[in-house]
Design a protein around this motif. Structure first.
Motif, mmCIF file in Angstrom:
data_model
loop_
_atom_site.group_PDB
_atom_site.id
_atom_site.type_symbol
_atom_site.label_atom_id
_atom_site.label_comp_id
_atom_site.label_asym_id
_atom_site.label_seq_id
_atom_site.Cartn_x
_atom_site.Cartn_y
_atom_site.Cartn_z
ATOM 1 N N SER A 240 14.141 -10.773 -30.746
ATOM 2 C CA SER A 240 14.733 -12.005 -31.234
ATOM 3 C C SER A 240 14.307 -12.197 -32.686
ATOM 4 O O SER A 240 13.129 -12.109 -33.009
ATOM 5 N N GLY B 33 13.568 -6.137 -25.498
ATOM 6 C CA GLY B 33 14.422 -7.065 -26.224
ATOM 7 C C GLY B 33 13.784 -7.496 -27.522
ATOM 8 O O GLY B 33 12.622 -7.169 -27.797
ATOM 9 N N GLY C 199 17.808 -22.904 -30.061
ATOM 10 C CA GLY C 199 16.685 -23.623 -29.471
ATOM 11 C C GLY C 199 17.005 -25.085 -29.223
ATOM 12 O O GLY C 199 18.066 -25.593 -29.589
ATOM 13 N N SER D 252 18.679 -18.028 -33.662
ATOM 14 C CA SER D 252 18.165 -16.660 -33.749
ATOM 15 C C SER D 252 19.226 -15.680 -33.259
ATOM 16 O O SER D 252 20.217 -16.065 -32.637
ATOM 17 N N GLY E 166 19.446 -12.514 -30.793
ATOM 18 C CA GLY E 166 18.649 -11.911 -29.732
ATOM 19 C C GLY E 166 19.447 -10.873 -28.972
ATOM 20 O O GLY E 166 20.658 -10.990 -28.819
ATOM 21 N N TRP E 167 18.766 -9.841 -28.528
ATOM 22 C CA TRP E 167 19.406 -8.824 -27.702
ATOM 23 C C TRP E 167 18.375 -8.201 -26.791
ATOM 24 O O TRP E 167 17.186 -8.276 -27.039
ATOM 25 N N PHE E 168 18.849 -7.600 -25.737
ATOM 26 C CA PHE E 168 17.958 -6.937 -24.802
ATOM 27 C C PHE E 168 18.740 -5.850 -24.084
ATOM 28 O O PHE E 168 19.967 -5.835 -24.088
ATOM 29 N N VAL F 121 18.134 -11.802 -15.539
ATOM 30 C CA VAL F 121 18.843 -11.880 -16.818
ATOM 31 C C VAL F 121 20.006 -12.863 -16.755
ATOM 32 O O VAL F 121 20.382 -13.453 -17.755
ATOM 33 N N SER G 281 21.033 -20.520 -24.706
ATOM 34 C CA SER G 281 19.689 -21.019 -25.015
ATOM 35 C C SER G 281 18.793 -19.928 -25.591
ATOM 36 O O SER G 281 17.767 -20.231 -26.196
ATOM 37 N N THR G 282 19.174 -18.663 -25.443
ATOM 38 C CA THR G 282 18.417 -17.567 -26.045
ATOM 39 C C THR G 282 18.518 -17.616 -27.560
ATOM 40 O O THR G 282 17.554 -17.336 -28.266
ATOM 41 N N ASN G 283 19.688 -17.974 -28.083
ATOM 42 C CA ASN G 283 19.911 -17.934 -29.524
ATOM 43 C C ASN G 283 19.871 -19.296 -30.206
ATOM 44 O O ASN G 283 19.761 -19.368 -31.419
ATOM 45 N N VAL H 285 20.004 -16.230 -18.628
ATOM 46 C CA VAL H 285 19.859 -16.178 -20.081
ATOM 47 C C VAL H 285 21.239 -16.354 -20.701
ATOM 48 O O VAL H 285 22.180 -15.670 -20.347
#
Length: 106
Positions: A59, A57, A22, A36, A38-40, A12, A18-20, A15
């Protein structure tokens, strides 16, 4: 069990933003940067002999930053996603307000 937690942490850690956001995409003369939410989450438990863990998770694409020639960078929302995200919030708010109103009438 501690080994599982450290393995999850190692996966993790990279992360980040770049997760949210693009990678920029060129479409014609426009540049799009997708955005976006995003959560996990992860969990684990057990004792000396038995244990288990899991994670998950999500997104949700909320829109994109768009740069057009001769214009400033603008955010354009994805209305379908925003509606899908806001419907549960509106429902919970309505339920809470109805309980408050009912309590005030008593």
């Amino acid at each position: 069990m501690a080994n599982i937690v450290s393995q999850i942490a190692d996966k993790v850690r990279p992360v980040g933003v770049s997760t949210n956001y693009g990678e920029p995409v060129e479409v014609g003369d426009q540049t799009l940067i997708p955005v976006s939410i995003g959560w996990f989450g992860f969990g684990a438990g057990g004792d000396d002999e038995n244990g288990g863990g899991g994670g998950g998770g999500a997104s949700i694409p909320v829109g994109a930053y768009v740069r057009r020639p001769g214009q400033d960078l603008q955010f354009e929302p994805n209305l379908i996603s925003l509606l899908a995200v806001s419907i549960p919030t509106i429902w919970v708010t309505g339920k809470a307000l109805s309980k408050v109103i009912r309590a005030l009438k008593k």
